[in-house]
Design an enzyme around this catalytic site. Structure first.
Site, PDB file in Angstrom:
ATOM      1  N   LYS A   1       0.831  -1.210   0.000  1.00  0.00           N
ATOM      2  CA  LYS A   1       0.000   0.000   0.000  1.00  0.00           C
ATOM      3  C   LYS A   1       0.870   1.267   0.000  1.00  0.00           C
ATOM      4  O   LYS A   1       0.518   2.267  -0.626  1.00  0.00           O
ATOM      5  CB  LYS A   1      -0.955  -0.022   1.196  1.00  0.00           C
ATOM      6  CG  LYS A   1      -2.118  -1.000   0.965  1.00  0.00           C
ATOM      7  CD  LYS A   1      -2.819  -1.444   2.224  1.00  0.00           C
ATOM      8  CE  LYS A   1      -3.821  -2.550   1.906  1.00  0.00           C
ATOM      9  NZ  LYS A   1      -4.403  -3.181   3.075  1.00  0.00           N
TER      10      LYS A   1
ATOM     11  N   GLN B   1      -5.037  -2.054   9.297  1.00  0.00           N
ATOM     12  CA  GLN B   1      -4.828  -3.378   8.704  1.00  0.00           C
ATOM     13  C   GLN B   1      -5.359  -4.478   9.622  1.00  0.00           C
ATOM     14  O   GLN B   1      -5.016  -4.531  10.803  1.00  0.00           O
ATOM     15  CB  GLN B   1      -3.324  -3.594   8.434  1.00  0.00           C
ATOM     16  CG  GLN B   1      -2.987  -4.874   7.729  1.00  0.00           C
ATOM     17  CD  GLN B   1      -3.522  -4.927   6.307  1.00  0.00           C
ATOM     18  OE1 GLN B   1      -3.378  -3.986   5.544  1.00  0.00           O
ATOM     19  NE2 GLN B   1      -4.145  -6.027   5.947  1.00  0.00           N
TER      20      GLN B   1
ATOM     21  N   ASP C   1     -11.537   1.978   3.299  1.00  0.00           N
ATOM     22  CA  ASP C   1     -11.723   0.529   3.162  1.00  0.00           C
ATOM     23  C   ASP C   1     -13.195   0.193   2.898  1.00  0.00           C
ATOM     24  O   ASP C   1     -13.518  -0.898   2.441  1.00  0.00           O
ATOM     25  CB  ASP C   1     -11.275  -0.189   4.448  1.00  0.00           C
ATOM     26  CG  ASP C   1      -9.922  -0.867   4.292  1.00  0.00           C
ATOM     27  OD1 ASP C   1      -9.554  -1.185   3.147  1.00  0.00           O
ATOM     28  OD2 ASP C   1      -9.248  -1.098   5.308  1.00  0.00           O
TER      29      ASP C   1
END
Length: 279
Positions: free
Chosen positions: A49, A93, A116
């Protein structure tokens, strides 16, 4: 022989478009990525990322927190990031270490920075067809279908898996495009029989060879979401790829299919957040 749905090439194209759009903004889009503990797979994803942010010309910050970080400390950090104007997106995460409530952490992220697409407000927007951030994996799959001119309209669509991150939002997005959707899961009876009805089959289970050639209707489109390792330690998905690609009309490879597009959609969502914040 199936058309290979090349998510890797599509993701590169998408990131170039995002970079071009980001250059028109008054300031660079900003993404904060939080990783807690020492999960090796999570570390690989976070590194990827960071690389994606560099490619798209984004500003990025990483917060690598120790395994013993408390839920309160993590939420306090998220609340600080919610207030910072130069941060457009916040990504925590998963999975988180034991003792931390993932739902409470995801709820703490501002819906406007939830790139997300996991916050209940964004999930609710998807359910009722309003604008919000889409979960990156289903979003990426829809972009693959669009790029290859595969229209779900009027098609039998089967989704194997009912997670909040992939299965449920995937079903809703296919439904939005007028697909007739069946969701299967671990309690489904006659799984093979149901799969054989599918014009579009999405496998998101996380188990090697859940979908075998005898479960696939000739000419079906196969989307393999999972990232597993077989007994030889080789990366593979949920689908018996060598056998199924002989029957399907189109199939995503693993790796190089859905994974790169998931990451590209994270960049697209971060760009969208930045555009909204600067409007």
């Amino acid at each position: 022989m199936a058309t290979i749905l090349d998510g890797k090439a599509l993701a590169e194209q998408c990131k170039q478009e995002v970079k071009k759009a980001a250059e028109t903004l008054a300031r660079r889009p900003g993404l904060a990525v939080i990783i807690v503990g020492n999960n090796p797979a999570s570390r690989v994803y976070v590194n990827s990322k960071r690389k994606d942010c560099e490619e798209c010309g984004f500003f990025s910050e990483e917060y690598a927190l120790p395994e013993e970080t408390t839920q309160g400390e993590l939420i306090a950090l998220i609340e600080q990031l919610n207030k910072r104007q130069e941060i457009d997106g916040i990504l925590c995460q998963l999975p988180l270490p034991q003792g931390i409530d993932e739902e409470a952490v995801l709820m703490a992220i501002s819906p406007e920075k939830d790139v997300d697409g996991f916050h209940p407000m964004n999930m609710g927007a998807l359910l009722v067809g309003k604008e919000g951030f889409l979960p990156c994996t289903p979003y990426g799959i829809m972009e693959i279908l669009k790029a290859y001119h595969i229209d779900p309209k009027g098609k039998q669509c089967v989704v194997i898996g009912r997670s909040n991150i992939v299965g449920k939002p995937m079903a809703l997005l296919l439904l939005q495009k007028h697909g007739t959707v069946t969701i299967c899961h671990s309690r489904t009876q006659n799984l093979a029989e149901i799969c054989r009805t599918a014009d579009i089959l999405v496998a998101a289970v996380g188990k090697v060879n859940v979908v075998t050639a005898d479960m696939v209707k000739p000419g079906a489109v196969i989307i393999d979401v999972a990232m597993n390792r077989n007994q030889a330690g080789k990366l593979c998905g949920d689908v018996d790829y060598p056998a199924v690609k002989e029957i399907a009309s189109a199939i995503t490879p693993v790796p190089g299919g859905v994974g790169p597009m998931t990451r590209a959609m994270l960049m697209k969502n971060t760009l969208l957040a930045a555009q909204k914040h600067q409007a």
